[in-house]
Design a protein around this motif. Structure first.
Motif: not given
Length: 65
Positions: A10-12, A18-26, A34-41, A48-54
Protein backbone atom coordinates in the motif's frame (compact mmCIF):
# COMPACT_ATOMS: atom_id res chain seq x y z
CA UNK A 1 11.44 -5.77 3.22
CA UNK A 2 8.78 -8.42 2.61
CA UNK A 3 10.23 -11.78 1.52
CA UNK A 4 7.76 -12.22 -1.38
CA UNK A 5 8.81 -10.03 -4.33
CA UNK A 6 5.28 -10.16 -5.78
CA UNK A 7 3.59 -8.92 -2.61
CA UNK A 8 1.56 -5.78 -3.21
CA UNK A 9 2.34 -2.83 -0.95
CA UNK A 10 0.00 0.00 0.00
CA UNK A 11 0.98 3.66 -0.16
CA UNK A 12 1.50 3.73 3.61
CA UNK A 13 3.83 0.72 3.46
CA UNK A 14 5.86 2.23 0.61
CA UNK A 15 6.17 5.52 2.50
CA UNK A 16 7.38 3.64 5.60
CA UNK A 17 9.90 1.55 3.64
CA UNK A 18 11.32 4.40 1.53
CA UNK A 19 11.23 7.14 4.14
CA UNK A 20 9.36 9.54 1.84
CA UNK A 21 7.30 11.98 3.88
CA UNK A 22 4.32 12.47 1.58
CA UNK A 23 2.20 10.77 -1.03
CA UNK A 24 2.81 13.73 -3.31
CA UNK A 25 6.54 13.04 -3.37
CA UNK A 26 5.92 9.37 -4.09
CA UNK A 27 3.55 10.00 -7.00
CA UNK A 28 5.70 12.82 -8.41
CA UNK A 29 8.78 10.58 -8.48
CA UNK A 30 6.79 7.76 -10.12
CA UNK A 31 5.45 10.16 -12.75
CA UNK A 32 8.96 11.50 -13.49
CA UNK A 33 10.44 7.99 -13.78
CA UNK A 34 12.51 8.27 -10.60
CA UNK A 35 10.50 5.60 -8.74
CA UNK A 36 8.63 2.46 -9.89
CA UNK A 37 5.12 3.04 -11.18
CA UNK A 38 2.24 1.55 -9.18
CA UNK A 39 -0.23 -1.09 -10.34
CA UNK A 40 -3.92 -0.29 -10.53
CA UNK A 41 -5.75 -3.29 -9.10
CA UNK A 42 -9.28 -1.98 -9.55
CA UNK A 43 -11.85 -0.06 -7.52
CA UNK A 44 -9.47 2.88 -7.22
CA UNK A 45 -6.83 0.82 -5.42
CA UNK A 46 -3.17 1.33 -6.19
CA UNK A 47 -0.35 -0.92 -5.05
CA UNK A 48 3.39 -1.29 -5.65
CA UNK A 49 5.15 -4.62 -6.16
CA UNK A 50 7.60 -5.17 -3.32
CA UNK A 51 10.21 -6.45 -5.79
CA UNK A 52 10.10 -3.17 -7.72
CA UNK A 53 10.57 -1.15 -4.52
CA UNK A 54 13.36 -3.48 -3.37
CA UNK A 55 15.16 -3.12 -6.73
CA UNK A 56 14.83 0.67 -6.55
CA UNK A 57 16.29 0.72 -3.03
CA UNK A 58 19.23 -1.47 -4.03
CA UNK A 59 19.96 0.77 -7.04
CA UNK A 60 20.54 3.85 -4.86
CA UNK A 61 24.14 4.97 -4.64
CA UNK A 62 25.58 5.30 -1.15
CA UNK A 63 26.50 8.82 -0.16
CA UNK A 64 30.17 9.41 0.50
CA UNK A 65 31.36 12.05 2.92
Amino acid sequence: MPPDRDQLLTVAEVLRITGFKSRTTLYRRARNGRFPCPCHIGAGKIRWRSGDVEDWLSSLQPRRY
